[in-house]
Scaffold this motif. Structure first.
Motif, PDB file in Angstrom:
ATOM      1  N   SER A  33       9.429   1.700  -6.721  1.00  0.00           N
ATOM      2  CA  SER A  33       9.161   0.841  -5.549  1.00  0.00           C
ATOM      3  C   SER A  33       9.129  -0.629  -5.968  1.00  0.00           C
ATOM      4  N   ASP A  84       9.990   7.339   0.792  1.00  0.00           N
ATOM      5  CA  ASP A  84       8.870   8.131   0.264  1.00  0.00           C
ATOM      6  C   ASP A  84       8.002   8.604   1.429  1.00  0.00           C
ATOM      7  N   SER A 142       5.054   3.037   0.507  1.00  0.00           N
ATOM      8  CA  SER A 142       4.322   1.945  -0.137  1.00  0.00           C
ATOM      9  C   SER A 142       4.972   0.582   0.047  1.00  0.00           C
ATOM     10  N   ASP A 169      14.249   3.810  -1.407  1.00  0.00           N
ATOM     11  CA  ASP A 169      13.219   4.071  -2.420  1.00  0.00           C
ATOM     12  C   ASP A 169      12.754   5.525  -2.282  1.00  0.00           C
TER      13      ASP A 169
HETATM   14 MG   LIG Z   1       7.185   4.478  -5.171  1.00  0.00          MG
END
Ligand SMILES: [Mg+2]
Ligand SMILES: Nc1ncnc2c1ncn2[C@@H]1O[C@H](COP(=O)(O)OP(=O)(O)OP(=O)(O)O)[C@@H](O)[C@H]1O
Length: 243
Positions: free
Chosen positions: A17, A40, A45, A116
């Motif tokens: 990330s 994710d 995040s 990501d």
């Molecule tokens: Mg991550």
């Protein structure tokens, strides 16, 4: 039309990330439009790393389930870098076709899209990888991470990704610790992973807290230079590793 990257790892917590956000910002600083897709699911995040969590209403599952317009889910960090947040639950209708449709909606509006991924390579990462031009495997300089990067690369190839479209990023590189023999050196990591190196990001404590506070990384940070070099290589420039 956007060039699409999926960022994966074998082991978790290696800096995927952090890599996505900082590489996107470097490309943005060079004038390119970048969409960050947080892939994710449940453990998103990127909204936090970009300080956008308070603006988050919709995520990409709302688009594939026709609950909102494509623009409603986009959170701009600045005029060049935008975020599409991850859903908190696996959408029922998520499959290769629905995810490809999502990518096709945004690809004309951006120069680059970074997805990501969660750690590991399973069905979800395969869905992401198969819409991507390149997969970037992130690893830290230790045995466990390097071997799991090799496994991740292999699984991606088995799921249909061409070997020539795989790249390696070594993160948390600490030359002093490597010289003391505490970590693997670059040659050892490449020997274990069999992956082509895209770049090396140094261990940088400031990344942990200033990853993207509104100030970003200090301009003279080594990590900032590393991300700038990686962005340059993504743009096709020949930039030496300069360790
Ligand atoms: Mg991550
Ligand atoms: N080069 C670096 N130097 C120092 N700290 C780093 C570096 N890269 C990442 N970190 C820190 O390591 C932690 C994990 O990073 P990050 O969340 O980016 O990993 P991840 O691979 O996305 O994790 P996950 O598998 O859980 O998604 C964070 O606290 C981050 O700030």
């Amino acid at each position: 039309m956007a060039k699409i990257f999926t960022v994966v790892s074998g082991k978790g917590g290696v800096g995927k990330s952090t890599f996505c956000v900082n590489t996107a910002l470097s490309l943005g600083e060079k004038g390119h439009k970048v969409l960050l897709i947080d892939g994710d699911i449940a453990l998103r995040s990127l909204d936090l790393l970009l300080n956008l969590e308070e603006n988050l209403v919709y995520d990409w599952s709302d688009i594939i389930c026709n609950r909102c317009d494509k623009t409603a889910a986009i959170l701009p960090y600045n005029d060049k870098v935008h975020l599409l947040p991850a859903p908190l639950e696996m959408p029922d209708n998520l499959n290769s076709d629905s995810f490809k449709e999502l990518i096709d909606v945004f690809a004309p509006d951006y120069d680059f899209i970074f997805i990501d991924s969660p750690a590991g390579v399973g069905e979800l990462q395969q869905i992401y990888a198969l819409v991507s031009n390149q997969c970037i495997v992130v690893a830290t300089p230790d045995n466990v991470s390097a071997r799991s990067a090799y496994v991740a690369g292999n699984l991606l190839v088995k799921s249909g990704v061409k070997e020539e479209n795989l790249r390696l990023v070594i993160n948390r590189f600490n030359e002093k610790a490597i010289k003391k023999g505490n970590f693997l050196n670059i040659d050892e990591i490449i020997d274990i992973t069999y992956l082509r190196l895209l770049g090396i990001v140094p261990e940088e404590p400031k990344l942990m807290y200033s990853s993207v506070s509104k100030k970003g990384l200090p301009t003279r940070s080594e990590a900032k230079l590393a991300f700038k070099n990686i962005a340059g290589r993504i743009l096709g420039k020949e930039i030496p590793l300069n360790l």
